[in-house]
Design a protein around this motif. Sequence first.
Motif, PDB file in Angstrom:
ATOM      1  N   TRP A  69       0.817  -1.212   0.000  1.00  0.00           N
ATOM      2  CA  TRP A  69       0.000   0.000   0.000  1.00  0.00           C
ATOM      3  C   TRP A  69       0.850   1.261   0.000  1.00  0.00           C
ATOM      4  CZ3 TRP A  69      -3.697  -2.790  -1.324  1.00  0.00           C
ATOM      5  CH2 TRP A  69      -4.045  -3.954  -0.642  1.00  0.00           C
ATOM      6  N   ARG A  70       2.133   1.118  -0.040  1.00  0.00           N
ATOM      7  CA  ARG A  70       3.004   2.285  -0.081  1.00  0.00           C
ATOM      8  C   ARG A  70       3.134   2.794  -1.519  1.00  0.00           C
ATOM      9  NH1 ARG A  70       5.276   3.290   4.613  1.00  0.00           N
ATOM     10  NH2 ARG A  70       5.292   1.648   6.180  1.00  0.00           N
ATOM     11  N   PRO A  71       3.492   4.064  -1.685  1.00  0.00           N
ATOM     12  CA  PRO A  71       3.651   4.591  -3.045  1.00  0.00           C
ATOM     13  C   PRO A  71       4.700   3.802  -3.820  1.00  0.00           C
ATOM     14  CG  PRO A  71       3.610   6.374  -1.429  1.00  0.00           C
ATOM     15  CD  PRO A  71       3.673   5.100  -0.651  1.00  0.00           C
ATOM     16  N   ARG A  72       4.414   3.539  -5.093  1.00  0.00           N
ATOM     17  CA  ARG A  72       5.322   2.752  -5.916  1.00  0.00           C
ATOM     18  C   ARG A  72       6.690   3.412  -6.093  1.00  0.00           C
ATOM     19  NH1 ARG A  72       2.760  -1.276  -4.403  1.00  0.00           N
ATOM     20  NH2 ARG A  72       1.144  -2.152  -5.706  1.00  0.00           N
ATOM     21  N   PRO A  73       6.785   4.727  -6.255  1.00  0.00           N
ATOM     22  CA  PRO A  73       8.136   5.318  -6.341  1.00  0.00           C
ATOM     23  C   PRO A  73       8.961   5.080  -5.081  1.00  0.00           C
ATOM     24  CG  PRO A  73       6.490   6.867  -7.136  1.00  0.00           C
ATOM     25  CD  PRO A  73       5.739   5.731  -6.524  1.00  0.00           C
ATOM     26  N   TRP A 171      -3.300   4.887  -7.285  1.00  0.00           N
ATOM     27  CA  TRP A 171      -4.031   4.269  -6.170  1.00  0.00           C
ATOM     28  C   TRP A 171      -4.728   2.974  -6.605  1.00  0.00           C
ATOM     29  CZ3 TRP A 171      -3.660   6.414  -1.309  1.00  0.00           C
ATOM     30  CH2 TRP A 171      -3.137   7.708  -1.246  1.00  0.00           C
ATOM     31  N   GLY A 172      -4.146   2.307  -7.593  1.00  0.00           N
ATOM     32  CA  GLY A 172      -4.758   1.074  -8.084  1.00  0.00           C
ATOM     33  C   GLY A 172      -4.893  -0.019  -7.030  1.00  0.00           C
ATOM     34  N   PRO A 173      -3.830  -0.351  -6.255  1.00  0.00           N
ATOM     35  CA  PRO A 173      -3.992  -1.393  -5.232  1.00  0.00           C
ATOM     36  C   PRO A 173      -5.040  -1.043  -4.184  1.00  0.00           C
ATOM     37  CG  PRO A 173      -1.663  -0.978  -5.657  1.00  0.00           C
ATOM     38  CD  PRO A 173      -2.424   0.088  -6.372  1.00  0.00           C
ATOM     39  N   SER A 210      -6.291  -2.481   5.787  1.00  0.00           N
ATOM     40  CA  SER A 210      -4.844  -2.294   5.623  1.00  0.00           C
ATOM     41  C   SER A 210      -4.549  -1.303   4.504  1.00  0.00           C
ATOM     42  CB  SER A 210      -4.177  -3.634   5.327  1.00  0.00           C
ATOM     43  OG  SER A 210      -4.356  -4.538   6.392  1.00  0.00           O
ATOM     44  N   ALA A 211      -5.316  -1.378   3.417  1.00  0.00           N
ATOM     45  CA  ALA A 211      -5.094  -0.461   2.307  1.00  0.00           C
ATOM     46  C   ALA A 211      -5.479   0.968   2.658  1.00  0.00           C
ATOM     47  CB  ALA A 211      -5.896  -0.924   1.086  1.00  0.00           C
ATOM     48  N   GLN A 218       0.321  10.761   1.907  1.00  0.00           N
ATOM     49  CA  GLN A 218      -0.707  10.081   1.127  1.00  0.00           C
ATOM     50  C   GLN A 218      -2.098  10.610   1.457  1.00  0.00           C
ATOM     51  OE1 GLN A 218       0.601   5.970   2.223  1.00  0.00           O
ATOM     52  NE2 GLN A 218       0.339   5.567   0.040  1.00  0.00           N
ATOM     53  N   ALA A 219      -2.330  10.927   2.725  1.00  0.00           N
ATOM     54  CA  ALA A 219      -3.655  11.409   3.118  1.00  0.00           C
ATOM     55  C   ALA A 219      -4.015  12.702   2.399  1.00  0.00           C
ATOM     56  CB  ALA A 219      -3.700  11.613   4.631  1.00  0.00           C
TER      57      ALA A 219
END
Length: 689
Positions: A69-73, A171-173, A210-211, A218-219
Amino acid sequence: MTWSRALKETFRSALRVDRPRLEPLLALRAAAGVAIVIGLALLLSTPAVAASSAFGAYAAGTATFQRSWRPRPTLALAVGVAVSVTAFLGYLAAAHWAAFLPLLAVWAFLVGMAWVLGPTAGILASLTMSVMLIVVTLPSSVVGALGHSAVIAFGGVVQAALIVVFPVRRWGPQRDALADAFAAEADYARRLREDPVAPFDPEPLMTARSAAAVTPRQARRRPRELGGKRVLAERIRPVLALLADPEVGAAAEGPERDRARELLGAAASVLDAVARAVRNAAPVRVPEAARAVLVDEPPPEELTGAARRAAVRLTGLLGQAVDSADDPSGPDNPSTGYLPRPTLLALVPVAVRAARREMQWDSPVFRHSLRLAVVAPTGYALGAALPLGHGYWAPMASVLILRPDFSQTYARAVARFAGTLVGVTVATGVMRLATPSAYACGVLAVAAAGLTYFLLRTSYAISQAALSAYVVFLLGMGGSRWEQTVPERVLLTLLGGLLAMLAYIVFPAWETPRLRERLAERIEATGRYAAAALDAYADPGADKRRRAVREDLLDARATTVAWNQALARADAEPVRRRGLSRREARAADAALTALGRVPMLLEAHFPGPDAPPVPAASAFAAALRDATAAAARAVRERRPPDLSPVRDALAAWPPPPAESSARDRVARRTAELLVDALDDLEAALRRRR
């Protein structure tokens, strides 16, 4: 399960091909990152440097495909840096066996302990170990090793930059997790039409929770529709159960039951529409038939009492879900509150505390770490001693195969051997027949990496075939001896797989002996949840009662999921069931499912803060809490539980008078349902003569 049957099931699962939704754009972007890194390195430096940078870019790209759930970068950068540091430390000690083998053992132990943070952390940590084993063969000096480490980190930077510049399904996942929760509730509503007491799997709601946990950054960027709809999903679940229940909801037969089935079917259609809208960031398209049943018509006259109130509340909650999904624009307001997630730096002390808790002899993660610490240096020593060359293939196979549980370890061993056999055969055949140049090897490596990314979620065996080809092409580009024959590489992979499988046999972490502990935890947590729900009736005005219900509900869900996972793993293990047979486990599971369903019905009927208290509920809740705690101790000590105090508390609960409120009658009736479920649990665990 016997060993022969366990191995047969393992081999079958290893070669199974799943059909999930493929994501070609993600695979293309990750492969483009590998191509950019290889191309720049070939233009500006040597093929060996290009090979090093490609390993970093590949590992960073793989990180973006993990379920996190963390940012991909952030993931790409973190993995790129971790792989870079690992490669440099490995090279510093590679020339001295007395230093390199202990380093391998220590690093392998740390890689194993990374599983305390979850499967994603464990898998990504394993990648650092495999890169350490390969890259140390490329540099020729410390300065060269430092340069190789820098270009490995550069690969992570390139992947992170591509994610920022070319985003795919932001935010796909998180969208998928929330959509899966609504889809699971839609399926639950359909099953309730046929089975009014159908169980509900809490895992999708736990995954959605969890997601929903985000960092402060992120918020501020989270889409509005991902900020509050999970709470609606939580509220809809007990209302569906109350409407369908024949004891406190709609009647078992007749027009009331028919009307309840119609409402449940319409609710399922609406929930599916909300799930599709959340997943695709699109407006909700509710079928006209469902809209007519839930929106356009007045509350159904066929329903009475609690069933009618549940229908009215269900209509309101579904309307809120549709309205919130129809406004997907605008960021969520972080001032309204959110589930906090620690940043990567703040996660370090959390990981240290979790690792300390796992430092126990019977911990599966601790045993997994010890296995890795022994197998990695052993495999490296054996590979170097054999006259085959590229001996690191053996320990690399062991590290990537080993998992904390039996079924995954053996399934991955079979799948990796099959995939390596195919991938190495094809890649080595291409290298022998075409004798490609360094640039051609780079092109082939990028193609193999793209294929690996594309097939990563379909089958481990298929993805390993593409990955093996990728490694062969990279080593050929870096100047390593590609003349090594296919049998030699396959034999080393087979050696690594056999070492991993043998390590699990010698030092196992069987789940079967832990079933009693998992069952005891579930009994105690479910009992606390039911008691907290009854306490909310005994003292409706106390806010702490509602908070206690929520906390105990989360504990009950966690223990339920842990029990289900343990049961599935135990079913695949070649270990005899001692003290808890398969039939007893299934019967206890059914009884606990019924027990956990009762407080869910109470949640849908919670009294308001102004409602009069139900004093008898407090005494019953105390007896229930104490009795289930005692039953959990009895299960741990292999004694039959005694739940008679709960029956005595029910006998002391006076029947509600005719003029009592509906909530009083619901509380009394649910107490009877709790006793019935506990009777079934007691019968399931009663020791046979």
